[in-house]
Scaffold this active site. Structure first.
Site, mmCIF file in Angstrom:
data_model
loop_
_atom_site.group_PDB
_atom_site.id
_atom_site.type_symbol
_atom_site.label_atom_id
_atom_site.label_comp_id
_atom_site.label_asym_id
_atom_site.label_seq_id
_atom_site.Cartn_x
_atom_site.Cartn_y
_atom_site.Cartn_z
ATOM 1 N N LYS A 118 0.825 -1.202 0.000
ATOM 2 C CA LYS A 118 0.000 0.000 0.000
ATOM 3 C C LYS A 118 0.861 1.254 0.000
ATOM 4 C CE LYS A 118 -1.204 2.064 3.658
ATOM 5 N NZ LYS A 118 -1.745 2.812 4.814
ATOM 6 N N ASN A 119 1.883 1.253 0.833
ATOM 7 C CA ASN A 119 2.712 2.448 0.984
ATOM 8 C C ASN A 119 3.569 2.739 -0.234
ATOM 9 O OD1 ASN A 119 1.719 3.031 3.517
ATOM 10 N ND2 ASN A 119 3.348 1.924 4.599
ATOM 11 N N CYS A 134 -4.650 7.967 10.337
ATOM 12 C CA CYS A 134 -4.632 7.400 11.682
ATOM 13 C C CYS A 134 -4.182 8.424 12.717
ATOM 14 C CB CYS A 134 -3.693 6.193 11.739
ATOM 15 S SG CYS A 134 -4.330 4.736 10.904
ATOM 16 N N ARG A 151 2.445 14.131 13.291
ATOM 17 C CA ARG A 151 3.009 13.974 11.965
ATOM 18 C C ARG A 151 2.905 15.266 11.156
ATOM 19 N NH1 ARG A 151 0.910 8.317 9.578
ATOM 20 N NH2 ARG A 151 -1.126 9.087 10.150
ATOM 21 N N ASP A 155 5.417 20.208 8.112
ATOM 22 C CA ASP A 155 6.285 21.367 7.950
ATOM 23 C C ASP A 155 7.480 21.085 7.055
ATOM 24 O OD1 ASP A 155 7.056 19.647 10.037
ATOM 25 O OD2 ASP A 155 8.366 21.159 10.914
ATOM 26 N N ASP A 182 5.725 0.278 11.903
ATOM 27 C CA ASP A 182 4.470 -0.332 11.474
ATOM 28 C C ASP A 182 4.329 -1.791 11.907
ATOM 29 O OD1 ASP A 182 3.470 1.949 10.375
ATOM 30 O OD2 ASP A 182 3.874 1.414 8.289
ATOM 31 N N ARG A 230 -7.962 -0.395 5.589
ATOM 32 C CA ARG A 230 -7.116 0.627 4.965
ATOM 33 C C ARG A 230 -5.773 0.057 4.528
ATOM 34 N NH1 ARG A 230 -5.303 4.408 8.389
ATOM 35 N NH2 ARG A 230 -4.456 5.415 6.539
#
Length: 422
Positions: free
Chosen positions: A22-23, A121, A126, A129, A309, A402
């Site tokens: 997914k990532n 999530c 997170r 910037d 993760d 997800r």
């Protein structure tokens, strides 16, 4: 709202295939904004986040079709003056943190991007910037107004940029933006995650000039134009690790196929340190039954160290270990929300802000209703349910959808007693 019911006590056995990452897939979908025409992606997991990204692309004018894990994105030539051509709307972006990654491609291709501050999530602030500072370094004018990032630039200019903190998304956003910038861009202290390398390989297929991905310094020589390409997404290393823990925690023998074990060296090392036998091939991992295992400490960190993760899933395994383990979370400041739910199942855990002490005890888990708070937390609760006595009901399972494709189906094929109910 769907929930998952897991009946514990079944030793899992057999082989299971890992889905695409997914990532990795999400970032490539946004990279399609850099070039008009049809982009073809294979091995794309059928997940809620992929659906959200597809809807965002469609809102930006692309056509998206998905069939049998092949996703096609046709990007049309549009001008920033067209309605919503460069706008990532709040209702779409709020569902998924990765949506901020349309910022760089839109800015590079159209000279303008209006993107809502992202959601996802609730595992920490997170902040974006570093993304915004990176865009400014490329010559963009950036400001925040009414919950949206507004960025403008006639054409981005190559630059040298040192990330103060390793950031996966920031690295990806700037890498994509820099492909169409004028001149050379040098990025230092970048993230080294395999998914970044996969994105870089797709951008190179599109005609980008990128080198150094997988190291701490990436160089991008800007080009005038990119073209669509075809690519197969790498396997999901986080799903692979989760499935390996499923075999370990159930005291079963499970072979995880279609993965890349060399991308999980730190994780596999810790599983072995706990006492499990793990055999590796070029594209598979097999864990063998262990009557008991010992507690080991872990500290999460950017790749190639132990992945954040997999922290929640590994904690579930440690609740049943012999001895006390210390789990330190350095990536996100609020990633212990699964602790209280594991305690409802009987786990003995003392959490602090970024450190949790897990006092393992074999056979301590008993089924109970629990609540999933985020993607990886939901996976940890399902894993704990596999080893608990009785039934565990995991509520708010939409978090699981997800990031895990057909997890209950894969676990069922291995012998788990698990079902989904509305």
């Amino acid at each position: 709202m769907d929930k998952m019911i897991v009946s514990g006590g079944q030793a899992l056995r057999g082989e299971v295939q890992v889905s695409g990452a997914k990532n990795s897939a999400l970032k490539m979908l946004f990279a399609s904004l850099l070039a008009e025409g049809e982009h073809v992606f294979h091995n794309v997991p059928n997940l809620a986040d992929v659906e959200s990204a597809s809807k965002l692309l469609e809102a930006l004018g692309s056509k998206v079709s998905f069939s049998k894990n092949t996703l096609r994105v046709t990007t049309a030539q549009r001008k920033a003056t067209e309605k919503n051509a460069a706008k990532g709307d709040y209702e779409l972006v709020r569902k998924m943190r990765a949506s901020i990654l349309c910022l760089g491609p839109l800015l590079a291709k159209q000279g303008e991007a209006i993107v809502s501050l992202p959601g996802g999530c609730a595992i920490g602030s997170r902040p974006i910037d570093l993304h915004l500072e990176a865009m400014k370094a490329l010559g963009a004018e950036v400001e925040l107004r009414e919950g949206y990032v507004h960025a403008h630039a006639k054409r981005l200019r190559g630059t040298s940029f040192l990330f103060e903190k390793v950031t996966v998304g920031g690295t990806e956003n700037m890498m994509m933006a820099a492909t169409l910038a004028e001149g050379e861009t040098v990025l230092e202290n970048v993230a080294k995650e395999p998914e970044i390398g996969d994105l870089a390989e797709y951008l190179i297929k599109m005609g980008a000039r990128i080198s150094g991905h997988g190291t701490s310094v990436i160089r991008i020589q800007g080009v005038e134009k990119l073209r669509p390409a075809e690519h197969t997404v790498i396997a999901d290393r986080i799903e692979a690790g989760t499935l390996l823990i499923a075999g370990a925690i159930s005291k079963g023998e499970v072979t995880v196929k279609g993965c890349s074990p060399h991308l999980l060296e730190a994780f596999v090392g810790k599983i072995r340190e706990a006492g499990f036998r793990v055999d590796l091939t070029e594209n598979s991992m097999t864990v063998f039954p262990q009557k008991s295992w010992k507690a080991v400490d872990i500290t999460t960190a950017p790749h190639p160290l132990f992945p954040t993760d997999l922290q929640a899933q590994f904690m579930a395994l440690m609740t049943l270990a012999e001895g006390t383990s210390v789990i330190t979370e350095t990536v996100f400041e609020n990633r212990f929300m699964h602790v209280t739910e594991l305690m409802r199942l009987g786990a003995d855990i003392t959490p602090k802000t970024q450190v949790a002490v897990v006092r393992g005890k074999p056979g301590c888990l008993t089924g109970a209703p629990v609540m999933a708070t985020d993607l990886r937390a939901s996976a940890s609760l399902v894993l704990a349910g596999l080893a608990a006595q009785g039934d565990t009901t995991v509520n708010r399972i939409y978090h699981l959808d997800r990031g895990y494709e057909k997890l209950e189906e894969k676990l069922s094929l291995l012998g788990a007693k698990i079902c989904r109910r509305a």
